[in-house]
Design an enzyme around this catalytic site. Structure first.
Site, PDB file in Angstrom:
ATOM      1  N   THR A 148      14.717-115.473 -17.042  1.00  0.00           N
ATOM      2  CA  THR A 148      13.326-115.617 -16.613  1.00  0.00           C
ATOM      3  C   THR A 148      13.117-116.884 -15.791  1.00  0.00           C
ATOM      4  O   THR A 148      13.857-117.859 -15.955  1.00  0.00           O
ATOM      5  CB  THR A 148      12.418-115.669 -17.868  1.00  0.00           C
ATOM      6  OG1 THR A 148      11.130-116.119 -17.502  1.00  0.00           O
ATOM      7  CG2 THR A 148      12.950-116.645 -18.912  1.00  0.00           C
ATOM      8  N   ASP A 149      12.074-116.873 -14.965  1.00  0.00           N
ATOM      9  CA  ASP A 149      11.724-118.088 -14.220  1.00  0.00           C
ATOM     10  C   ASP A 149      11.167-119.168 -15.141  1.00  0.00           C
ATOM     11  O   ASP A 149      11.066-120.335 -14.752  1.00  0.00           O
ATOM     12  CB  ASP A 149      10.723-117.780 -13.095  1.00  0.00           C
ATOM     13  CG  ASP A 149       9.396-117.204 -13.576  1.00  0.00           C
ATOM     14  OD1 ASP A 149       9.258-116.901 -14.783  1.00  0.00           O
ATOM     15  OD2 ASP A 149       8.478-117.050 -12.735  1.00  0.00           O
ATOM     16  N   GLU A 150      10.814-118.783 -16.382  1.00  0.00           N
ATOM     17  CA  GLU A 150      10.162-119.753 -17.278  1.00  0.00           C
ATOM     18  C   GLU A 150      11.104-120.886 -17.687  1.00  0.00           C
ATOM     19  O   GLU A 150      10.653-121.929 -18.150  1.00  0.00           O
ATOM     20  CB  GLU A 150       9.587-119.029 -18.504  1.00  0.00           C
ATOM     21  CG  GLU A 150       8.587-117.969 -18.072  1.00  0.00           C
ATOM     22  CD  GLU A 150       7.762-117.345 -19.188  1.00  0.00           C
ATOM     23  OE1 GLU A 150       7.542-118.004 -20.214  1.00  0.00           O
ATOM     24  OE2 GLU A 150       7.330-116.190 -19.012  1.00  0.00           O
ATOM     25  N   TYR A 170      10.201-119.758 -26.428  1.00  0.00           N
ATOM     26  CA  TYR A 170      10.807-118.633 -25.704  1.00  0.00           C
ATOM     27  C   TYR A 170      11.650-119.143 -24.541  1.00  0.00           C
ATOM     28  O   TYR A 170      12.839-118.810 -24.421  1.00  0.00           O
ATOM     29  CB  TYR A 170       9.725-117.675 -25.188  1.00  0.00           C
ATOM     30  CG  TYR A 170      10.217-116.703 -24.123  1.00  0.00           C
ATOM     31  CD1 TYR A 170      11.176-115.744 -24.412  1.00  0.00           C
ATOM     32  CD2 TYR A 170       9.706-116.752 -22.816  1.00  0.00           C
ATOM     33  CE1 TYR A 170      11.631-114.865 -23.441  1.00  0.00           C
ATOM     34  CE2 TYR A 170      10.146-115.873 -21.837  1.00  0.00           C
ATOM     35  CZ  TYR A 170      11.119-114.934 -22.151  1.00  0.00           C
ATOM     36  OH  TYR A 170      11.578-114.067 -21.183  1.00  0.00           O
ATOM     37  N   LYS A 204      15.735-118.986 -23.835  1.00  0.00           N
ATOM     38  CA  LYS A 204      16.335-118.329 -22.659  1.00  0.00           C
ATOM     39  C   LYS A 204      17.164-119.350 -21.860  1.00  0.00           C
ATOM     40  O   LYS A 204      18.251-119.034 -21.366  1.00  0.00           O
ATOM     41  CB  LYS A 204      15.259-117.706 -21.761  1.00  0.00           C
ATOM     42  CG  LYS A 204      14.559-116.494 -22.342  1.00  0.00           C
ATOM     43  CD  LYS A 204      15.457-115.286 -22.603  1.00  0.00           C
ATOM     44  CE  LYS A 204      15.955-114.623 -21.346  1.00  0.00           C
ATOM     45  NZ  LYS A 204      16.669-113.344 -21.664  1.00  0.00           N
TER      46      LYS A 204
HETATM   47  P1  NAD Z   1      10.926-106.355 -24.283  1.00  0.00           P
HETATM   48  O1  NAD Z   1      10.465-107.265 -25.380  1.00  0.00           O
HETATM   49  O2  NAD Z   1      10.017-105.303 -23.769  1.00  0.00           O
HETATM   50  O3  NAD Z   1      12.267-105.614 -24.737  1.00  0.00           O
HETATM   51  C1  NAD Z   1      13.294-106.255 -25.427  1.00  0.00           C
HETATM   52  C2  NAD Z   1      14.213-105.201 -25.997  1.00  0.00           C
HETATM   53  O4  NAD Z   1      15.283-105.877 -26.699  1.00  0.00           O
HETATM   54  C3  NAD Z   1      13.545-104.276 -27.015  1.00  0.00           C
HETATM   55  O5  NAD Z   1      13.884-102.940 -26.756  1.00  0.00           O
HETATM   56  C4  NAD Z   1      14.106-104.732 -28.353  1.00  0.00           C
HETATM   57  O6  NAD Z   1      14.175-103.706 -29.330  1.00  0.00           O
HETATM   58  C5  NAD Z   1      15.481-105.244 -27.953  1.00  0.00           C
HETATM   59  N1  NAD Z   1      16.015-106.234 -28.887  1.00  0.00           N
HETATM   60  C6  NAD Z   1      15.373-107.327 -29.383  1.00  0.00           C
HETATM   61  N2  NAD Z   1      16.167-107.975 -30.241  1.00  0.00           N
HETATM   62  C7  NAD Z   1      17.336-107.289 -30.286  1.00  0.00           C
HETATM   63  C8  NAD Z   1      18.568-107.478 -30.993  1.00  0.00           C
HETATM   64  N3  NAD Z   1      18.712-108.492 -31.857  1.00  0.00           N
HETATM   65  N4  NAD Z   1      19.577-106.611 -30.781  1.00  0.00           N
HETATM   66  C9  NAD Z   1      19.419-105.566 -29.921  1.00  0.00           C
HETATM   67  N5  NAD Z   1      18.278-105.328 -29.253  1.00  0.00           N
HETATM   68  C10 NAD Z   1      17.250-106.184 -29.434  1.00  0.00           C
HETATM   69  O7  NAD Z   1      11.415-107.325 -23.134  1.00  0.00           O
HETATM   70  P2  NAD Z   1      11.306-107.162 -21.542  1.00  0.00           P
HETATM   71  O8  NAD Z   1       9.991-107.681 -21.103  1.00  0.00           O
HETATM   72  O9  NAD Z   1      11.751-105.811 -21.154  1.00  0.00           O
HETATM   73  O10 NAD Z   1      12.402-108.229 -21.092  1.00  0.00           O
HETATM   74  C11 NAD Z   1      13.775-107.853 -20.985  1.00  0.00           C
HETATM   75  C12 NAD Z   1      14.577-109.073 -20.558  1.00  0.00           C
HETATM   76  O11 NAD Z   1      14.089-109.554 -19.302  1.00  0.00           O
HETATM   77  C13 NAD Z   1      14.493-110.241 -21.530  1.00  0.00           C
HETATM   78  O12 NAD Z   1      15.752-110.844 -21.602  1.00  0.00           O
HETATM   79  C14 NAD Z   1      13.469-111.174 -20.883  1.00  0.00           C
HETATM   80  O13 NAD Z   1      13.717-112.518 -21.240  1.00  0.00           O
HETATM   81  C15 NAD Z   1      13.731-110.925 -19.411  1.00  0.00           C
HETATM   82  N6  NAD Z   1      12.574-111.136 -18.497  1.00  0.00           N
HETATM   83  C16 NAD Z   1      11.378-110.544 -18.775  1.00  0.00           C
HETATM   84  C17 NAD Z   1      10.317-110.723 -17.868  1.00  0.00           C
HETATM   85  C18 NAD Z   1       8.983-110.056 -18.094  1.00  0.00           C
HETATM   86  O14 NAD Z   1       8.052-110.287 -17.305  1.00  0.00           O
HETATM   87  N7  NAD Z   1       8.821-109.199 -19.082  1.00  0.00           N
HETATM   88  C19 NAD Z   1      10.499-111.509 -16.732  1.00  0.00           C
HETATM   89  C20 NAD Z   1      11.741-112.092 -16.507  1.00  0.00           C
HETATM   90  C21 NAD Z   1      12.784-111.887 -17.395  1.00  0.00           C
HETATM   91  P1  TYD Z   2       2.070-113.054 -20.666  1.00  0.00           P
HETATM   92  O1  TYD Z   2       1.824-111.674 -20.178  1.00  0.00           O
HETATM   93  O2  TYD Z   2       2.155-113.303 -22.129  1.00  0.00           O
HETATM   94  O3  TYD Z   2       3.377-113.578 -19.914  1.00  0.00           O
HETATM   95  P2  TYD Z   2       3.992-115.098 -19.838  1.00  0.00           P
HETATM   96  O4  TYD Z   2       3.380-115.920 -20.903  1.00  0.00           O
HETATM   97  O5  TYD Z   2       5.445-114.838 -20.104  1.00  0.00           O
HETATM   98  O6  TYD Z   2       3.700-115.567 -18.458  1.00  0.00           O
HETATM   99  O7  TYD Z   2       0.922-113.989 -20.090  1.00  0.00           O
HETATM  100  C1  TYD Z   2       0.649-114.058 -18.701  1.00  0.00           C
HETATM  101  C2  TYD Z   2      -0.418-115.094 -18.498  1.00  0.00           C
HETATM  102  O8  TYD Z   2      -1.645-114.617 -19.073  1.00  0.00           O
HETATM  103  C3  TYD Z   2      -0.150-116.416 -19.192  1.00  0.00           C
HETATM  104  O9  TYD Z   2      -0.665-117.461 -18.384  1.00  0.00           O
HETATM  105  C4  TYD Z   2      -0.923-116.335 -20.494  1.00  0.00           C
HETATM  106  C5  TYD Z   2      -2.117-115.485 -20.101  1.00  0.00           C
HETATM  107  N1  TYD Z   2      -2.677-114.609 -21.156  1.00  0.00           N
HETATM  108  C6  TYD Z   2      -4.061-114.568 -21.360  1.00  0.00           C
HETATM  109  O10 TYD Z   2      -4.834-115.281 -20.711  1.00  0.00           O
HETATM  110  N2  TYD Z   2      -4.536-113.705 -22.304  1.00  0.00           N
HETATM  111  C7  TYD Z   2      -3.723-112.908 -23.053  1.00  0.00           C
HETATM  112  O11 TYD Z   2      -4.220-112.157 -23.921  1.00  0.00           O
HETATM  113  C8  TYD Z   2      -2.309-112.957 -22.821  1.00  0.00           C
HETATM  114  C9  TYD Z   2      -1.375-112.101 -23.613  1.00  0.00           C
HETATM  115  C10 TYD Z   2      -1.832-113.814 -21.844  1.00  0.00           C
END
Ligand code: NAD
Ligand code: TYD
Length: 358
Positions: A139-141, A164, A168
């Site tokens: 992630t960019d975070e 988090y 990561k």
């Molecule tokens: P998500 O929470 O929707 O899915 C995570 C999946 O991992 C789930 O299916 C869960 O059951 C599985 N999982 C969790 N713990 C596990 C374990 N111990 N063993 C096996 N499986 C397990 O997450 P997402 O939003 O799809 O993100 C996927 C990846 O991309 C993550 O690594 C996250 O850090 C990264 N990412 C997410 C975003 C975003 O905007 N959502 C952005 C950048 C990077």
């Molecule tokens: P989120 O979707 O949780 O992603 P991330 O924290 O990984 O960026 O949140 C996106 C942005 O929205 C973040 O600045 C937190 C804010 N946020 C709210 O204002 N209200 C909410 O209910 C949630 C879940 C997030």
């Protein structure tokens, strides 16, 4: 990775981004055997995968990346040629309530996978492994928070603030350490916030869609001034496919939409779209906006420079945000059963506790 017959492990394939990646890889590469390993936590949902669940090149394995013996046996059994590692605990608010779970899954789980790949591929400093790939999705975070100006590049120093992002960042460091120390053929990408179908409604966009639909308050943290760079999830899946096949071993690629939005502006746009789609009077959805207590340590701004990926591998985002957001709203309104299933039970109780009004 060349395109001959391959056994590919995708972890976290029942989650939001993972399910888009699994559907894409299974459909596009019929000559791959794709194993989707997922623990099915609250975020994992096999209903995300019905489109490919009966495909002959697809196998689902329910299992936990934190269990080292099981992971080693799985690598031994399937002789994986490539790994796309997405499994993680992914929600910042949950990491604030329970940081240790994030360390265990995101750090220890990743190191277990690295160890299993290193062992199977006999990766060591004297043995250059060229036909395998371990691809870690991050992630960019990890880069921390920006002020009003600037973009994260691949050279930006890590500065994570939430449990988090710290977990990561740590997993990214381990992946690089295995490349440097053992020549494990690894590649990393760091992506900005994703949005789209199958997104679990604890994250901002699907949570807001669901609440607006039900005429419930839409919680905006603080003053809603935090900025995120939003990317359509299918564009992320396309980037992952590209980097898995063409990305250079040892490299990092940033992925982003060049699409920055203040949370409050994004929510207003979403409210407008929802009013239109639900035939409500203009302003109905916006009246639900409720400013709530800010997230602890809330990063102000994320913004990604993805020019390396664009120049070197030719990737670019396919959709304008307004179009992607409309598509996303339509998906949630059409897929009511999916939404009702994931919002029932414990999930609701957890979130009721989070909404403390300012
Ligand atoms: P998500 O929470 O929707 O899915 C995570 C999946 O991992 C789930 O299916 C869960 O059951 C599985 N999982 C969790 N713990 C596990 C374990 N111990 N063993 C096996 N499986 C397990 O997450 P997402 O939003 O799809 O993100 C996927 C990846 O991309 C993550 O690594 C996250 O850090 C990264 N990412 C997410 C975003 C975003 O905007 N959502 C952005 C950048 C990077
Ligand atoms: P989120 O979707 O949780 O992603 P991330 O924290 O990984 O960026 O949140 C996106 C942005 O929205 C973040 O600045 C937190 C804010 N946020 C709210 O204002 N209200 C909410 O209910 C949630 C879940 C997030």
């Amino acid at each position: 990775m060349n395109s001959t017959k391959r056994n590919i492990l995708i972890t976290g394939g029942a989650g939001f981004i993972g399910s888009h990646v699994v559907r894409r890889i299974v459909a596009k590469y019929p000559h791959y055997n794709v194993v989707n390993l997922d623990k099915l936590t609250y975020a994992g949902n096999l209903a995300n995968l019905t489109a490919i669940e009966n495909a002959s090149n697809y196998t689902f394995v329910k299992g936990d990346i934190t269990e080292a013996t099981f992971i080693n046996e799985l690598f031994e059994q399937y002789q994986f040629d490539g790994v796309i590692h997405l499994a993680a605990e992914s929600h910042v608010d949950r990491s604030i309530s329970n940081p240790l779970e994030f360390v265990i899954t995101n750090v220890i789980g990743t190191v277990n996978l690295l160890n299993a790949a290193k062992k199977l591929w006999n990766a060591n400093i004297d043995n250059a492994v060229t036909d395998k790939k371990f691809y870690h999705i991050s992630t960019d975070e990890v880069y921390g928070s920006l002020g009003a100006e600037g973009l994260f590049t691949e050279k930006t120093a890590y500065d994570p603030h939430s449990p988090y992002s710290a977990s990561k960042a740590s997993s990214d460091h381990f992946v690089r350490a295995y490349f440097d120390t053992y020549k494990l053929p690894a590649v990393i990408s760091n992506c900005s916030n994703n949005y789209g179908s199958f997104h679990f409604p604890e994250k901002l966009i699907p949570l807001a869609i669901n609440n607006i639909k039900q005429m419930k308050p839409v919680p905006v943290y603080g003053k809603g001034e935090n900025v995120r760079d939003w990317l359509f999830v299918e564009d992320h899946a396309a980037a992952i496919d590209l980097i898995f096949h063409e990305g250079k071993i040892g490299e990092t690629y940033n992925i982003g939409g060049n699409n920055e939005w203040k949370n409050i502006d994004l929510i207003h746009l979403l409210c407008k779209i929802m009013d239109k789609k639900l035939n409500r009077a203009e302003g109905t959805s916006a009246s639900l906006i409720t400013f709530v207590k800010d997230r602890a340590g809330h990063d102000l701004r994320y913004a990604i420079d993805s020019s390396k990926l664009q120049k070197e591998l030719g990737w670019k985002p396919s959709l304008q945000f307004e179009e992607g957001l409309e598509k996303t709203v339509e998906w949630y309104l059409t897929n009511e059963e999916w939404l009702n299933n994931v919002t029932s039970g414990n999930y609701k109780e957890y979130y009721t506790a989070q909404y403390s009004k300012r």
